[in-house]
Write a protein that holds these residues in place. Sequence first.
Motif, PDB file in Angstrom:
ATOM      1  N   PRO A  20      -7.566  -1.390   5.561  1.00  0.00           N
ATOM      2  CA  PRO A  20      -7.403  -2.263   4.394  1.00  0.00           C
ATOM      3  C   PRO A  20      -7.106  -1.491   3.126  1.00  0.00           C
ATOM      4  N   ALA A  21      -6.345  -2.112   2.238  1.00  0.00           N
ATOM      5  CA  ALA A  21      -6.160  -1.559   0.899  1.00  0.00           C
ATOM      6  C   ALA A  21      -7.532  -1.335   0.276  1.00  0.00           C
ATOM      7  N   GLY A  22      -7.648  -0.234  -0.441  1.00  0.00           N
ATOM      8  CA  GLY A  22      -8.925   0.133  -1.042  1.00  0.00           C
ATOM      9  C   GLY A  22      -9.711   1.127  -0.211  1.00  0.00           C
ATOM     10  N   SER A  23      -9.314   1.321   1.069  1.00  0.00           N
ATOM     11  CA  SER A  23     -10.057   2.225   1.936  1.00  0.00           C
ATOM     12  C   SER A  23      -9.557   3.657   1.865  1.00  0.00           C
ATOM     13  N   PHE A  24      -8.470   3.886   1.117  1.00  0.00           N
ATOM     14  CA  PHE A  24      -7.849   5.208   1.068  1.00  0.00           C
ATOM     15  C   PHE A  24      -8.298   5.992  -0.166  1.00  0.00           C
ATOM     16  N   GLY A  25      -8.339   7.306  -0.012  1.00  0.00           N
ATOM     17  CA  GLY A  25      -8.672   8.166  -1.128  1.00  0.00           C
ATOM     18  C   GLY A  25     -10.168   8.355  -1.295  1.00  0.00           C
ATOM     19  N   ALA A  26     -10.511   9.212  -2.253  1.00  0.00           N
ATOM     20  CA  ALA A  26     -11.920   9.451  -2.561  1.00  0.00           C
ATOM     21  C   ALA A  26     -12.573   8.200  -3.122  1.00  0.00           C
ATOM     22  N   ALA A  69      -4.136  -6.395   1.578  1.00  0.00           N
ATOM     23  CA  ALA A  69      -3.040  -5.693   2.247  1.00  0.00           C
ATOM     24  C   ALA A  69      -3.619  -4.653   3.210  1.00  0.00           C
ATOM     25  N   THR A  70      -2.768  -4.148   4.089  1.00  0.00           N
ATOM     26  CA  THR A  70      -3.190  -3.129   5.042  1.00  0.00           C
ATOM     27  C   THR A  70      -2.106  -2.067   5.197  1.00  0.00           C
ATOM     28  N   LEU A  71      -2.517  -0.913   5.700  1.00  0.00           N
ATOM     29  CA  LEU A  71      -1.597   0.148   6.086  1.00  0.00           C
ATOM     30  C   LEU A  71      -2.148   0.780   7.357  1.00  0.00           C
ATOM     31  N   ALA A  72      -1.358   0.723   8.429  1.00  0.00           N
ATOM     32  CA  ALA A  72      -1.771   1.285   9.721  1.00  0.00           C
ATOM     33  C   ALA A  72      -3.130   0.748  10.157  1.00  0.00           C
ATOM     34  N   GLY A  73      -3.354  -0.536   9.896  1.00  0.00           N
ATOM     35  CA  GLY A  73      -4.588  -1.184  10.320  1.00  0.00           C
ATOM     36  C   GLY A  73      -5.774  -0.989   9.399  1.00  0.00           C
ATOM     37  N   GLY A 110      10.672  -3.921  -2.357  1.00  0.00           N
ATOM     38  CA  GLY A 110       9.631  -3.326  -1.531  1.00  0.00           C
ATOM     39  C   GLY A 110      10.009  -3.156  -0.084  1.00  0.00           C
ATOM     40  N   GLY A 111      11.140  -3.733   0.317  1.00  0.00           N
ATOM     41  CA  GLY A 111      11.573  -3.593   1.699  1.00  0.00           C
ATOM     42  C   GLY A 111      10.779  -4.480   2.631  1.00  0.00           C
ATOM     43  N   ASP A 112      10.555  -3.986   3.837  1.00  0.00           N
ATOM     44  CA  ASP A 112       9.833  -4.746   4.857  1.00  0.00           C
ATOM     45  C   ASP A 112       8.422  -5.071   4.377  1.00  0.00           C
ATOM     46  N   ASP A 113       7.956  -6.283   4.692  1.00  0.00           N
ATOM     47  CA  ASP A 113       6.639  -6.701   4.209  1.00  0.00           C
ATOM     48  C   ASP A 113       5.507  -5.898   4.846  1.00  0.00           C
ATOM     49  N   GLY A 114       5.628  -5.596   6.151  1.00  0.00           N
ATOM     50  CA  GLY A 114       4.574  -4.822   6.806  1.00  0.00           C
ATOM     51  C   GLY A 114       3.216  -5.436   6.547  1.00  0.00           C
ATOM     52  N   GLY A 115       2.317  -4.649   5.983  1.00  0.00           N
ATOM     53  CA  GLY A 115       0.972  -5.151   5.695  1.00  0.00           C
ATOM     54  C   GLY A 115       0.786  -5.613   4.276  1.00  0.00           C
ATOM     55  N   ASP A 116       1.879  -5.896   3.547  1.00  0.00           N
ATOM     56  CA  ASP A 116       1.774  -6.340   2.150  1.00  0.00           C
ATOM     57  C   ASP A 116       0.909  -7.590   2.027  1.00  0.00           C
ATOM     58  N   VAL A 164       0.836  -1.196   0.000  1.00  0.00           N
ATOM     59  CA  VAL A 164       0.000   0.000   0.000  1.00  0.00           C
ATOM     60  C   VAL A 164       0.877   1.254   0.000  1.00  0.00           C
ATOM     61  N   ALA A 165       0.540   2.200  -0.849  1.00  0.00           N
ATOM     62  CA  ALA A 165       1.297   3.450  -0.972  1.00  0.00           C
ATOM     63  C   ALA A 165       1.109   4.320   0.267  1.00  0.00           C
TER      64      ALA A 165
END
Length: 382
Positions: A173-179, A167-171, A278-284, A140-141
């Motif tokens: 889900p991917a797709g939840s960001f932006g307009a 995937a997730t970012l800071a808890g 991509g570095g650390d997997d994190g929420g990938d 996630v960007a």
Amino acid sequence: MNFSIQLSVPDVGPVEEAALLRAFRSGWVAPAGPELDHFEAEIAAATGRAHAVALSSGTAALHLALLAHGVGPGDVVPCSSMTFAATANAIIYTGARPYFIDSDGSGNMDVGLLASALSQLSGQGHRVGAIVPVDLLGKVADYPAICALGAAYGVPVIADAAESLGATLAGRPAGSFGAAAILSFNGNKIITSSGGGALVCDDPDIAARARYLATQARQPVPHYEHIDVGFNYRLSNLLAALGRAQLGRLPELLAARRSIRAQYRTLCGGHDGMEIFGGDDGGDNCWLTALVIDPARAGFNAAALGAHLRSRGIETRPLWKPMHLQPVFADPVQYPRQTNGTSEAFFKNGLTLPSGSTLTSEQRRTVLQEIESFSRVDQFVA
């Protein structure tokens, strides 16, 4: 070439077969139907959104997301340069121009370059229709920073989350960001509906506009009446049933790909000059795993390793060739860009490896052994 071990093939079986038969036997074989309604509700829930519109492809979803947000001729749309062509193509479909933004060290959009581009465009009086970051290979960007820039300039962010379902970012889900965000259910993705995609958002008017345009912009009258140019972009009820079955298995499919990523990461730990892209997997979601190879340290380059693996029947692919290097977008005046050399280096030194959830233990072992044996031979290729 036919590969005995492929990058990412559909992971389907009895659950998917039963779902397709259920839809077929229901009589809802035409585009609309209850499976489509349920799939949209389930996709919205999976991405933390209020609405989802299931469509024929991720490209169609991005096209409609842009149109629904008023993007059109004369607009400029900053987007990730390191991506599949569909991202840029959908912008072109609207009559707008893509403005290519290079990558940071993760492979995703460089926020500093985006800030520079927005400042430049604002100073020149250009209308920026939207910002389109891409979640590359399932990472996630940096949407908190990107959305803050969008808000500062009054520009909507439309997330190209084609590769990042699960995937997730800071808890979140991917797709939840932006307009709005778009997803892809192409055959090589985390889940598939054979083909297909979805637009997800929280604004009911955006969802309604996308659904209207996706069904040929038909007016609600007995005869065929059209006041807008529409598109035939809706997902079929049968394919929605397949998508629902796949979505129900998402945790299992994610776990398999993350296990494969862990094995590649362990391999890289024993070799100088090989790193996981991509570095650390994190929420990938670990959709696809790629290596980044430093020839000076590893003793070989990505192209040589890729050729070796392909000679052994193992499919590989370079990382995405950046859009600003594509011949169709070569003109920097027509298609401006902010570059730093990062995506070009990733394209040169990156190699995508088999990562699909169907890989057997034996196939995994074969790939790892072939990389290991190749990397241990003194065969420096600059």
